[in-house]
Design a protein around this motif. Sequence first.
Motif, PDB file in Angstrom:
ATOM      1  N   UNK A 254      -0.700  24.755  -2.442  1.00  0.00           N
ATOM      2  CA  UNK A 254       0.631  24.160  -2.582  1.00  0.00           C
ATOM      3  C   UNK A 254       0.878  23.030  -1.579  1.00  0.00           C
ATOM      4  N   UNK A 255       0.058  22.970  -0.529  1.00  0.00           N
ATOM      5  CA  UNK A 255       0.240  21.940   0.493  1.00  0.00           C
ATOM      6  C   UNK A 255      -0.590  20.690   0.233  1.00  0.00           C
ATOM      7  N   UNK A 256      -1.279  20.645  -0.923  1.00  0.00           N
ATOM      8  CA  UNK A 256      -2.137  19.509  -1.256  1.00  0.00           C
ATOM      9  C   UNK A 256      -1.703  18.938  -2.602  1.00  0.00           C
ATOM     10  N   UNK A 257      -1.728  17.625  -2.697  1.00  0.00           N
ATOM     11  CA  UNK A 257      -1.373  16.949  -3.940  1.00  0.00           C
ATOM     12  C   UNK A 257      -2.416  15.895  -4.264  1.00  0.00           C
ATOM     13  N   UNK A 258      -2.537  15.602  -5.554  1.00  0.00           N
ATOM     14  CA  UNK A 258      -3.361  14.463  -5.928  1.00  0.00           C
ATOM     15  C   UNK A 258      -2.798  13.225  -5.238  1.00  0.00           C
ATOM     16  N   UNK A 259      -3.691  12.439  -4.681  1.00  0.00           N
ATOM     17  CA  UNK A 259      -3.262  11.268  -3.908  1.00  0.00           C
ATOM     18  C   UNK A 259      -3.406  11.465  -2.419  1.00  0.00           C
ATOM     19  N   UNK A 260      -3.459  12.739  -1.972  1.00  0.00           N
ATOM     20  CA  UNK A 260      -3.757  12.990  -0.564  1.00  0.00           C
ATOM     21  C   UNK A 260      -5.180  12.535  -0.265  1.00  0.00           C
ATOM     22  N   UNK A 261      -5.465  12.300   0.996  1.00  0.00           N
ATOM     23  CA  UNK A 261      -6.777  11.772   1.381  1.00  0.00           C
ATOM     24  C   UNK A 261      -7.364  12.626   2.496  1.00  0.00           C
ATOM     25  N   UNK A 262      -8.596  13.052   2.284  1.00  0.00           N
ATOM     26  CA  UNK A 262      -9.335  13.779   3.321  1.00  0.00           C
ATOM     27  C   UNK A 262     -10.113  12.781   4.165  1.00  0.00           C
ATOM     28  N   UNK A 263      -9.972  12.887   5.491  1.00  0.00           N
ATOM     29  CA  UNK A 263     -10.697  12.002   6.394  1.00  0.00           C
ATOM     30  C   UNK A 263     -11.291  12.832   7.533  1.00  0.00           C
ATOM     31  N   UNK A 264     -12.253  12.220   8.217  1.00  0.00           N
ATOM     32  CA  UNK A 264     -12.912  12.943   9.308  1.00  0.00           C
ATOM     33  C   UNK A 264     -12.630  12.331  10.670  1.00  0.00           C
ATOM     34  N   UNK A 265     -11.805  11.292  10.715  1.00  0.00           N
ATOM     35  CA  UNK A 265     -11.517  10.650  11.993  1.00  0.00           C
ATOM     36  C   UNK A 265     -10.046  10.251  12.028  1.00  0.00           C
ATOM     37  N   UNK A 266      -9.612   9.775  13.191  1.00  0.00           N
ATOM     38  CA  UNK A 266      -8.240   9.292  13.300  1.00  0.00           C
ATOM     39  C   UNK A 266      -8.184   7.770  13.218  1.00  0.00           C
ATOM     40  N   UNK A 267      -9.192   7.184  12.547  1.00  0.00           N
ATOM     41  CA  UNK A 267      -9.183   5.739  12.319  1.00  0.00           C
ATOM     42  C   UNK A 267      -8.164   5.343  11.257  1.00  0.00           C
ATOM     43  N   UNK A 268      -7.824   6.294  10.385  1.00  0.00           N
ATOM     44  CA  UNK A 268      -6.983   5.981   9.240  1.00  0.00           C
ATOM     45  C   UNK A 268      -5.509   6.154   9.581  1.00  0.00           C
ATOM     46  N   UNK A 269      -4.702   5.225   9.098  1.00  0.00           N
ATOM     47  CA  UNK A 269      -3.274   5.257   9.347  1.00  0.00           C
ATOM     48  C   UNK A 269      -2.519   5.454   8.037  1.00  0.00           C
ATOM     49  N   UNK A 270      -1.355   6.037   8.128  1.00  0.00           N
ATOM     50  CA  UNK A 270      -0.493   6.162   6.950  1.00  0.00           C
ATOM     51  C   UNK A 270       0.564   5.061   7.016  1.00  0.00           C
ATOM     52  N   UNK A 271       1.030   4.639   5.860  1.00  0.00           N
ATOM     53  CA  UNK A 271       1.934   3.502   5.824  1.00  0.00           C
ATOM     54  C   UNK A 271       2.888   3.599   4.656  1.00  0.00           C
ATOM     55  N   UNK A 272       4.016   2.917   4.779  1.00  0.00           N
ATOM     56  CA  UNK A 272       4.977   2.801   3.687  1.00  0.00           C
ATOM     57  C   UNK A 272       5.275   1.333   3.385  1.00  0.00           C
ATOM     58  N   UNK A 273       4.489   0.442   3.990  1.00  0.00           N
ATOM     59  CA  UNK A 273       4.750  -0.990   3.810  1.00  0.00           C
ATOM     60  C   UNK A 273       3.412  -1.724   3.838  1.00  0.00           C
ATOM     61  N   UNK A 274       2.990  -2.262   2.699  1.00  0.00           N
ATOM     62  CA  UNK A 274       1.677  -2.903   2.625  1.00  0.00           C
ATOM     63  C   UNK A 274       1.811  -4.356   2.172  1.00  0.00           C
ATOM     64  N   UNK A 275       1.074  -5.241   2.865  1.00  0.00           N
ATOM     65  CA  UNK A 275       0.999  -6.643   2.472  1.00  0.00           C
ATOM     66  C   UNK A 275      -0.156  -6.796   1.491  1.00  0.00           C
ATOM     67  N   UNK A 276       0.078  -7.490   0.381  1.00  0.00           N
ATOM     68  CA  UNK A 276      -0.910  -7.489  -0.693  1.00  0.00           C
ATOM     69  C   UNK A 276      -1.118  -8.880  -1.284  1.00  0.00           C
ATOM     70  N   UNK A 277      -2.287  -9.039  -1.903  1.00  0.00           N
ATOM     71  CA  UNK A 277      -2.568 -10.159  -2.790  1.00  0.00           C
ATOM     72  C   UNK A 277      -2.452  -9.618  -4.204  1.00  0.00           C
ATOM     73  N   UNK A 278      -1.563 -10.201  -4.997  1.00  0.00           N
ATOM     74  CA  UNK A 278      -1.202  -9.625  -6.296  1.00  0.00           C
ATOM     75  C   UNK A 278      -1.400 -10.640  -7.416  1.00  0.00           C
ATOM     76  N   UNK A 279      -1.959 -10.177  -8.529  1.00  0.00           N
ATOM     77  CA  UNK A 279      -2.016 -10.967  -9.763  1.00  0.00           C
ATOM     78  C   UNK A 279      -1.387 -10.161 -10.884  1.00  0.00           C
ATOM     79  N   UNK A 280      -0.865 -10.873 -11.865  1.00  0.00           N
ATOM     80  CA  UNK A 280      -0.158 -10.209 -12.952  1.00  0.00           C
ATOM     81  C   UNK A 280      -0.970 -10.263 -14.242  1.00  0.00           C
ATOM     82  N   UNK A 281      -0.601  -9.398 -15.186  1.00  0.00           N
ATOM     83  CA  UNK A 281      -1.284  -9.360 -16.481  1.00  0.00           C
ATOM     84  C   UNK A 281      -1.087 -10.692 -17.195  1.00  0.00           C
TER      85      UNK A 281
END
Length: 633
Positions: A254-281
Amino acid sequence: MDDTYFTIGMAGHIDHGKTTLTKALSNVDTDRLKEEKERSISIELGYAPLQIEEGVNLSIVDVPGHERFIRQMIAGVAGIDLVVLVIAADEGVMPQTKEHLEILEFLGIEHCIVAISKIDRVDDELLELVTEDIKEGLEGTIFRDAPFVYVDGVSGKGVDNLKQTMLSELKSVESRDAYGSFRLPVDQVFTVQGQGTIVRGTVYEGIVQKGSQLRLLPKDHKVRARQVQVHHKDQERALAGQRTAINLGGIDKEDISRGDVLVASDHFLVTKKIDVSLRFVAELKTPVNQRMPVKIHVGTSEVMGRIVFFDRNEVNKTGEEVLCQIQLEEEVVVRRGDRFILRRPTPVETIGGGWVIQPQGAKYRFGKETIAMLRNKKESTPEDLIEDVLSKHVLLDVKQLIQHTSLDEHVVKDAVTRGLEDRYLIEVNRQKYSLTKTFNKLKDEMTSQLKDYHQTFPMRLGMSKAELVQLFSKIYQKSFVEYSLNQLVEDGHLQKKEQFVSLAGFYPDLPKQWKQRMLEVINNLEKDGLSVKKWEEYVTGTPLSETDADELAVFLVQTKQAYRFMEDRLIHQSAVDDGIATLNEQTDDTFGIKEAKDILDVSRKYLIPFLELLDQLKITTRIEDKRKWIRKA
């Protein structure tokens, strides 16, 4: 040669034969669920192992083709190396096929094989027409030169040719990074009675070992890999590119959902704001407006957010790249370069996709400056990114560089090695790094500071090291300031005497305008021997200011021409030397106060402070009411 591992995606419209073809290739039926059997459609992701030849190991992902299961489709293809686009010979290119093509292109999947299936159902003339139709549909896409194979999953016709084409295409596919930090986006989670919580996913990068301590992000749960399986076989480890199931200890389903990420180090950060390069259909049904709600699919996660433009308020034309930001409602785990898909929540449709420029975006102003900044970030090399973060943070270790640049561990380490070789980076205090230009900037600032200090206080040995470090620690990390200072002394650019730092070659001296007056004061002090007056009495009646008098006292003490004597007096070095010589000559190894008083012919007012000074200078040591010589001529 080491084994290589790849993930192959079977994509295409519903009922075009993906599952049947997967079974023909691998002898595995990937439709597992009861409802999948009943309705003859794939709802969840299906996986099958395939070894084309010795050392080349594949995981085939059979992704759902129905529009309603597009989320599972995106989750499935997000980690693949090669796509087999299955198109039925009796139906040709369908609307769903076109959407799949757009998604595949947005996700940056470059290698494709077009498998025209169900060929036993059509004659040669229709097959030729379908082939031309497909080629026309692929024009203008990255798959326009994809090889074609003709197969029938039921009869097995063409399956061997498909395997050989896969093998040929995979030779030009770069294998995934097994040396980076382990990362596995979870796309399935379930429990097995007697075993506990199981997660499945494709290892994006790195290696996971049985028994490894892992972290589940973004919730940041600590877990342990109790068991590792690759296609239902227990393994000691799973590598990048492999489809794996991991039995996790320390967490409930119950504590795991699709989209969660398993990692082995603390190199990875969580974020709610991402800068992107975007193209449209190619064809937007309705314009995309500023701050419009969107659904982003990245890795195996699906998160709501809003799109933020910095150079427009609406997009209705397509084809151009748009640099913007996605502000999310929930945290995700992404790295620079990760691909994503954007969908409109209502009416539901794919509107575009792209890649992550910077995982941890900030609040920016609307305008050209922000666009220029994002473009610069987008086009930056690893060296550029490292230089950029070090220009802001001054001193970082490898872990911090990975976090701030969002680059792979080995990419950062390689870039650091090159930077040290090219001397644009310096190593500070064991495996912390800074820019050479930052060191040179601090060097110039310290030089300027000390030059000003010498002009203001020409009679001082220099600036206190503690004061200098404290001053520059307001701008730079203290450890970097201390390293730089020590390095400049070692290089001979600065000099350090006791606790004082000065420019190389500097020595304190009396200011020209007061030199004669100050020499008179010094001479008078020397004449008085041990029976010195208060310091202020020597300067009273001279044109020296109180500050000048204080600076002269500091000068005499720092240059060892005089010593502090009582609270308000100085004693000249020559008086001390004469007193030591006289006592030394007329006493044995020890002597008392009365004996010293008779020899030196001074009152107790001066004698006691003088004897205490000798103790401080470690010339004598006090033993009860006697003094014993430590250094006797």
